[in-house]
Design a protein around this motif. Structure first.
Motif, PDB file in Angstrom:
ATOM      1  N   PRO A 229      27.725 -17.532 -29.784  1.00  0.00           N
ATOM      2  CA  PRO A 229      28.199 -16.582 -30.798  1.00  0.00           C
ATOM      3  C   PRO A 229      27.779 -15.143 -30.479  1.00  0.00           C
ATOM      4  N   ALA A 230      26.537 -14.926 -30.035  1.00  0.00           N
ATOM      5  CA  ALA A 230      26.080 -13.552 -29.772  1.00  0.00           C
ATOM      6  C   ALA A 230      26.864 -12.924 -28.629  1.00  0.00           C
ATOM      7  N   GLY A 231      26.961 -13.615 -27.498  1.00  0.00           N
ATOM      8  CA  GLY A 231      27.618 -13.055 -26.321  1.00  0.00           C
ATOM      9  C   GLY A 231      29.097 -12.798 -26.550  1.00  0.00           C
TER      10      GLY A 231
ATOM     11  N   LEU B  85      29.223 -14.279 -18.367  1.00  0.00           N
ATOM     12  CA  LEU B  85      28.899 -15.388 -17.463  1.00  0.00           C
ATOM     13  C   LEU B  85      28.338 -16.548 -18.282  1.00  0.00           C
ATOM     14  N   GLU B  86      28.959 -17.719 -18.195  1.00  0.00           N
ATOM     15  CA  GLU B  86      28.550 -18.872 -19.015  1.00  0.00           C
ATOM     16  C   GLU B  86      28.314 -20.073 -18.100  1.00  0.00           C
ATOM     17  N   SER B  87      27.201 -20.771 -18.336  1.00  0.00           N
ATOM     18  CA  SER B  87      26.867 -21.880 -17.437  1.00  0.00           C
ATOM     19  C   SER B  87      27.654 -23.161 -17.734  1.00  0.00           C
TER      20      SER B  87
ATOM     21  N   ARG C 269      33.174 -27.488 -28.132  1.00  0.00           N
ATOM     22  CA  ARG C 269      32.934 -28.742 -28.871  1.00  0.00           C
ATOM     23  C   ARG C 269      31.479 -28.908 -29.270  1.00  0.00           C
ATOM     24  N   ARG C 270      30.600 -28.002 -28.834  1.00  0.00           N
ATOM     25  CA  ARG C 270      29.162 -28.208 -29.055  1.00  0.00           C
ATOM     26  C   ARG C 270      28.821 -27.943 -30.530  1.00  0.00           C
ATOM     27  N   PRO C 271      28.418 -28.992 -31.291  1.00  0.00           N
ATOM     28  CA  PRO C 271      28.140 -28.772 -32.710  1.00  0.00           C
ATOM     29  C   PRO C 271      26.731 -28.233 -32.904  1.00  0.00           C
ATOM     30  N   ARG C 272      26.575 -27.303 -33.826  1.00  0.00           N
ATOM     31  CA  ARG C 272      25.239 -26.765 -34.119  1.00  0.00           C
ATOM     32  C   ARG C 272      25.216 -26.269 -35.549  1.00  0.00           C
ATOM     33  N   ALA C 273      25.349 -24.943 -35.685  1.00  0.00           N
ATOM     34  CA  ALA C 273      25.207 -24.333 -37.008  1.00  0.00           C
ATOM     35  C   ALA C 273      26.446 -24.568 -37.865  1.00  0.00           C
ATOM     36  N   GLY C 274      26.296 -24.227 -39.129  1.00  0.00           N
ATOM     37  CA  GLY C 274      27.437 -24.288 -40.029  1.00  0.00           C
ATOM     38  C   GLY C 274      27.376 -23.232 -41.108  1.00  0.00           C
ATOM     39  N   VAL C 275      26.169 -22.824 -41.478  1.00  0.00           N
ATOM     40  CA  VAL C 275      26.021 -21.945 -42.641  1.00  0.00           C
ATOM     41  C   VAL C 275      26.011 -20.483 -42.196  1.00  0.00           C
ATOM     42  N   ILE C 276      26.975 -19.716 -42.708  1.00  0.00           N
ATOM     43  CA  ILE C 276      27.063 -18.299 -42.352  1.00  0.00           C
ATOM     44  C   ILE C 276      26.946 -17.474 -43.635  1.00  0.00           C
TER      45      ILE C 276
ATOM     46  N   PRO D  37      31.853 -24.842 -38.982  1.00  0.00           N
ATOM     47  CA  PRO D  37      31.112 -25.367 -37.828  1.00  0.00           C
ATOM     48  C   PRO D  37      31.094 -24.361 -36.668  1.00  0.00           C
ATOM     49  N   GLN D  38      29.919 -24.251 -36.055  1.00  0.00           N
ATOM     50  CA  GLN D  38      29.724 -23.249 -34.995  1.00  0.00           C
ATOM     51  C   GLN D  38      30.765 -23.397 -33.873  1.00  0.00           C
ATOM     52  N   GLN D  39      31.139 -24.654 -33.547  1.00  0.00           N
ATOM     53  CA  GLN D  39      32.094 -24.825 -32.439  1.00  0.00           C
ATOM     54  C   GLN D  39      33.472 -24.275 -32.811  1.00  0.00           C
TER      55      GLN D  39
ATOM     56  N   GLY E 127      20.177 -12.629 -30.014  1.00  0.00           N
ATOM     57  CA  GLY E 127      20.281 -14.014 -30.489  1.00  0.00           C
ATOM     58  C   GLY E 127      19.070 -14.846 -30.085  1.00  0.00           C
ATOM     59  N   ASP E 128      19.325 -16.151 -29.895  1.00  0.00           N
ATOM     60  CA  ASP E 128      18.224 -17.087 -29.617  1.00  0.00           C
ATOM     61  C   ASP E 128      17.463 -16.733 -28.339  1.00  0.00           C
ATOM     62  N   ALA E 129      18.043 -15.962 -27.448  1.00  0.00           N
ATOM     63  CA  ALA E 129      17.305 -15.535 -26.258  1.00  0.00           C
ATOM     64  C   ALA E 129      16.100 -14.689 -26.677  1.00  0.00           C
TER      65      ALA E 129
ATOM     66  N   LYS F 154      19.242 -19.810 -40.350  1.00  0.00           N
ATOM     67  CA  LYS F 154      19.290 -18.365 -40.139  1.00  0.00           C
ATOM     68  C   LYS F 154      19.661 -17.946 -38.709  1.00  0.00           C
ATOM     69  N   GLY F 155      19.493 -18.858 -37.713  1.00  0.00           N
ATOM     70  CA  GLY F 155      19.559 -18.442 -36.310  1.00  0.00           C
ATOM     71  C   GLY F 155      20.863 -17.768 -35.914  1.00  0.00           C
ATOM     72  N   MET F 156      21.990 -18.367 -36.292  1.00  0.00           N
ATOM     73  CA  MET F 156      23.262 -17.779 -35.872  1.00  0.00           C
ATOM     74  C   MET F 156      23.520 -16.471 -36.626  1.00  0.00           C
ATOM     75  N   ASN F 157      23.070 -16.412 -37.858  1.00  0.00           N
ATOM     76  CA  ASN F 157      23.233 -15.171 -38.626  1.00  0.00           C
ATOM     77  C   ASN F 157      22.502 -14.018 -37.951  1.00  0.00           C
ATOM     78  N   LEU F 158      21.292 -14.292 -37.483  1.00  0.00           N
ATOM     79  CA  LEU F 158      20.537 -13.254 -36.772  1.00  0.00           C
ATOM     80  C   LEU F 158      21.201 -12.913 -35.441  1.00  0.00           C
TER      81      LEU F 158
HETATM   82  P1  RFL Z   1      23.590 -20.045 -27.988  1.00  0.00           P
HETATM   83  O1  RFL Z   1      24.561 -20.509 -29.045  1.00  0.00           O
HETATM   84  O2  RFL Z   1      22.554 -20.992 -27.549  1.00  0.00           O
HETATM   85  O3  RFL Z   1      24.479 -19.594 -26.760  1.00  0.00           O
HETATM   86  C1  RFL Z   1      23.894 -19.313 -25.511  1.00  0.00           C
HETATM   87  C2  RFL Z   1      24.931 -19.586 -24.431  1.00  0.00           C
HETATM   88  O4  RFL Z   1      24.354 -19.268 -23.171  1.00  0.00           O
HETATM   89  C3  RFL Z   1      24.647 -20.313 -22.249  1.00  0.00           C
HETATM   90  N1  RFL Z   1      23.608 -20.305 -21.198  1.00  0.00           N
HETATM   91  C4  RFL Z   1      23.761 -19.693 -20.013  1.00  0.00           C
HETATM   92  N2  RFL Z   1      24.799 -19.039 -19.469  1.00  0.00           N
HETATM   93  C5  RFL Z   1      24.630 -18.514 -18.228  1.00  0.00           C
HETATM   94  N3  RFL Z   1      23.487 -18.681 -17.510  1.00  0.00           N
HETATM   95  C6  RFL Z   1      22.426 -19.325 -18.011  1.00  0.00           C
HETATM   96  N4  RFL Z   1      21.296 -19.473 -17.299  1.00  0.00           N
HETATM   97  C7  RFL Z   1      22.549 -19.877 -19.316  1.00  0.00           C
HETATM   98  N5  RFL Z   1      21.705 -20.586 -20.117  1.00  0.00           N
HETATM   99  C8  RFL Z   1      22.364 -20.833 -21.249  1.00  0.00           C
HETATM  100  C9  RFL Z   1      24.677 -21.568 -23.099  1.00  0.00           C
HETATM  101  O5  RFL Z   1      25.441 -22.621 -22.503  1.00  0.00           O
HETATM  102  C10 RFL Z   1      25.338 -21.047 -24.381  1.00  0.00           C
HETATM  103  O6  RFL Z   1      26.752 -21.167 -24.346  1.00  0.00           O
HETATM  104  O7  RFL Z   1      22.847 -18.698 -28.428  1.00  0.00           O
HETATM  105  P2  RFL Z   1      23.273 -17.491 -29.425  1.00  0.00           P
HETATM  106  O8  RFL Z   1      24.616 -16.931 -29.056  1.00  0.00           O
HETATM  107  O9  RFL Z   1      22.108 -16.613 -29.494  1.00  0.00           O
HETATM  108  O10 RFL Z   1      23.508 -18.201 -30.858  1.00  0.00           O
HETATM  109  C11 RFL Z   1      22.409 -18.753 -31.549  1.00  0.00           C
HETATM  110  C12 RFL Z   1      22.889 -19.947 -32.386  1.00  0.00           C
HETATM  111  O11 RFL Z   1      23.580 -20.861 -31.553  1.00  0.00           O
HETATM  112  C13 RFL Z   1      21.703 -20.635 -33.100  1.00  0.00           C
HETATM  113  O12 RFL Z   1      20.829 -19.681 -33.621  1.00  0.00           O
HETATM  114  C14 RFL Z   1      22.167 -21.552 -34.242  1.00  0.00           C
HETATM  115  O13 RFL Z   1      22.876 -22.659 -33.742  1.00  0.00           O
HETATM  116  C15 RFL Z   1      20.954 -22.008 -35.065  1.00  0.00           C
HETATM  117  N6  RFL Z   1      21.367 -22.931 -36.149  1.00  0.00           N
HETATM  118  C16 RFL Z   1      21.871 -22.432 -37.323  1.00  0.00           C
HETATM  119  N7  RFL Z   1      21.994 -21.096 -37.506  1.00  0.00           N
HETATM  120  C17 RFL Z   1      22.558 -20.602 -38.641  1.00  0.00           C
HETATM  121  O14 RFL Z   1      22.645 -19.371 -38.811  1.00  0.00           O
HETATM  122  N8  RFL Z   1      23.048 -21.436 -39.622  1.00  0.00           N
HETATM  123  C18 RFL Z   1      22.968 -22.809 -39.503  1.00  0.00           C
HETATM  124  O15 RFL Z   1      23.460 -23.529 -40.365  1.00  0.00           O
HETATM  125  C19 RFL Z   1      22.329 -23.348 -38.333  1.00  0.00           C
HETATM  126  N9  RFL Z   1      22.242 -24.683 -38.157  1.00  0.00           N
HETATM  127  C20 RFL Z   1      21.287 -24.329 -35.953  1.00  0.00           C
HETATM  128  C21 RFL Z   1      21.736 -25.191 -36.981  1.00  0.00           C
HETATM  129  C22 RFL Z   1      20.784 -24.890 -34.762  1.00  0.00           C
HETATM  130  C23 RFL Z   1      20.717 -26.254 -34.610  1.00  0.00           C
HETATM  131  N10 RFL Z   1      20.200 -26.778 -33.385  1.00  0.00           N
HETATM  132  C24 RFL Z   1      20.967 -27.569 -32.510  1.00  0.00           C
HETATM  133  C25 RFL Z   1      19.002 -26.208 -32.886  1.00  0.00           C
HETATM  134  C26 RFL Z   1      21.666 -26.565 -36.834  1.00  0.00           C
HETATM  135  C27 RFL Z   1      21.138 -27.122 -35.652  1.00  0.00           C
HETATM  136  C28 RFL Z   1      21.062 -28.613 -35.534  1.00  0.00           C
END
Ligand code: RFL
Length: 402
Positions: free
Chosen positions: A20-22, A39-41, A49-56, A108-110, A295-297, A307-311
């Motif tokens: 989502p961030a990139g 660049l995506e790995s 298709r990768r399921p993760r977040a849902g709440v925005i 859904p995040q996907q 983002g998560d990086a 909160k993760g995807m929102n941030l």
């Molecule tokens: P992402 O989504 O992990 O995307 C990073 C992308 O980088 C790729 N990548 C690389 N590409 C090139 N070279 C490399 N060396 C690479 N290494 C990795 C990856 O394949 C991927 O495509 O990070 P981004 O964009 O910062 O987004 C963060 C969110 O995905 C994350 O914070 C949320 O999913 C957290 N989260 C939730 N956040 C919410 O705001 N609301 C929710 O309801 C919520 N529910 C959740 C969640 C996270 C969960 N898991 C799996 C930890 C529920 C779950 C179960």
């Protein structure tokens, strides 16, 4: 033997990671006519298709809408204004929509990633390479940074020269490790708790998100789509998902989510079963030289408070604006303020996650003192309008954090 490197390419911005961030960052850059390579790995099919977040949160939805990135979400997402806490065998409705006029959107995040890839690559003509390997950053402290990677088709290692690199490659990426250790610190919190994250092929079992605080551990219920529901079960960190059979999962969910008058759970096949170890981290500052993390990086919040995807999207909005101002007008103020501005919201959400973790897990801590204070926190939400308003504000991320 490494094949010879092809002639290098040049893009003003290289974005590592198509989450989502990139993807939001890439779309903001393309919208302003700034050249960008993502660049995506993984493959496109995989990330769609990768399921993760849902709440925005609503302010994030509006931020996406302003940037022309919310069409699918506005058409298909569910809007939520209530959640339910279950404890002591009773149900307590928390009507945050009535309190604030704001909502959570469940999408859904996907689905969001699918919409964003299409918008970035197919509509706005952004360059993107999937399946890249061994991404390496060089010269981040110089005027001429570059990124190299292994091309999955040819095995070649192209080098891309650029002005800025955005590290959007999530918690397991490579860009965080490229931050200079002597100028950056990472703050961490390990909750010592695991969550079994489940996706069930079954319709929702309640008309809203449900949080169950039970002496056996936390349980959560969250709608994802009409025929898929997410559940969580607190478990020991590092637990083996295979130790959780279909029978055990549903028996435990029924027990932990039981409350007088609650509808029965709709059972279904479990299509995802993963143990997440609950931990958080924050990298400070989020930028060094020509490298900006988003983002998560840069920061992880365990999914406790959703909160993760929102941030991640907040970072992408600000980084996009900062890069556009710098690259189109030579105005570097936004980039200079980027890290500090993002970190104020990051720390605010970290604190809320930590607070909420105690609410979810205190009852099952085995410590009667913590169980008692948890109960007091929960009751306060339902007998103090001031506490309820404060909770709603944090839950929705509604406060302007500036
Ligand atoms: P992402 O989504 O992990 O995307 C990073 C992308 O980088 C790729 N990548 C690389 N590409 C090139 N070279 C490399 N060396 C690479 N290494 C990795 C990856 O394949 C991927 O495509 O990070 P981004 O964009 O910062 O987004 C963060 C969110 O995905 C994350 O914070 C949320 O999913 C957290 N989260 C939730 N956040 C919410 O705001 N609301 C929710 O309801 C919520 N529910 C959740 C969640 C996270 C969960 N898991 C799996 C930890 C529920 C779950 C179960």
């Amino acid at each position: 033997m490494t094949p010879a490197s092809p002639a290098s390419e040049r893009f003003p911005v290289v974005v590592v990671g198509a989450g989502p961030a990139g993807l939001v960052l890439g779309s903001v850059l393309r919208d302003a006519g700034v050249g960008c390579l993502v660049l995506e790995s993984e493959t496109r099919e995989f990330i769609e298709r990768r399921p993760r977040a849902g709440v925005i949160e609503e302010w994030v939805v509006r931020g996406l809408e302003r940037r022309g990135l919310a069409r699918g979400l506005l058409e298909r997402a569910q809007r939520h204004g209530e959640c339910e806490f279950r404890f002591g065998g009773e149900r307590f409705r928390f009507r945050y929509g009535e309190l604030t006029g704001l909502h959570h959107w469940v999408y859904p995040q996907q689905f969001l990633v699918t919409d964003l890839v299409r918008e970035y690559a197919d509509v706005r003509g952004g360059a993107i390479r999937f399946g890249v390997r061994d991404v390496r950053l060089d010269g981040m402290d110089s005027e001429r940074p570059s990124v190299s990677y292994t091309d999955p088709g040819t095995g070649e290692r192209p080098t891309v020269e650029c002005a800025f690199v955005a590290g959007c490659d999530g918690a397991r990426g490579v860009t965080r490790a490229a931050m200079p250790a002597d100028r950056v610190r990472t703050a961490r919190l390990d909750y010592g708790i695991g969550w079994l994250a489940l996706l069930a092929e079954a319709p929702q079992s309640a008309d809203c998100v449900v949080f169950g605080m039970h002496p056996r551990g936390f349980a959560g219920h969250m709608q994802r789509s009409t025929d898929v529901t997410r559940y969580y079960l607190q478990c020991p960190p590092g637990d083996d998902p295979e130790a959780w059979s279909h029978r055990r999962v549903w028996a435990e969910l029924r027990e932990r989510l039981a409350a007088g008058g609650a509808p029965p759970l709709n059972e279904g096949r479990l299509i995802e079963k993963r143990v997440l170890d609950m931990h958080n981290y924050v990298v400070e500052p989020m930028a060094a030289g020509r490298l900006f993390l988003a983002g998560d990086a840069a920061h992880l919040t365990a999914p406790i408070a959703a909160k993760g995807m929102n941030l991640a999207l907040h970072d992408a909005f600000l980084l996009g604006e900062g890069l556009v101002a710098r690259l189109t007008k030579g105005d570097g103020d936004g980039l200079s303020a980027y890290s500090a501005t993002c970190l104020r919201r990051v720390w605010d959400y970290q604190e809320f996650s930590q607070w909420l973790s105690e609410v979810y897990h205190g009852t099952a801590s085995g410590d009667p003192y913590r169980a008692g204070t948890t109960l007091a926190r929960l009751r306060r939400l339902f007998d103090s309008p001031v506490a309820a308003a404060a909770f709603a504000e944090q839950y929705l991320g509604a406060r302007t954090v500036a």
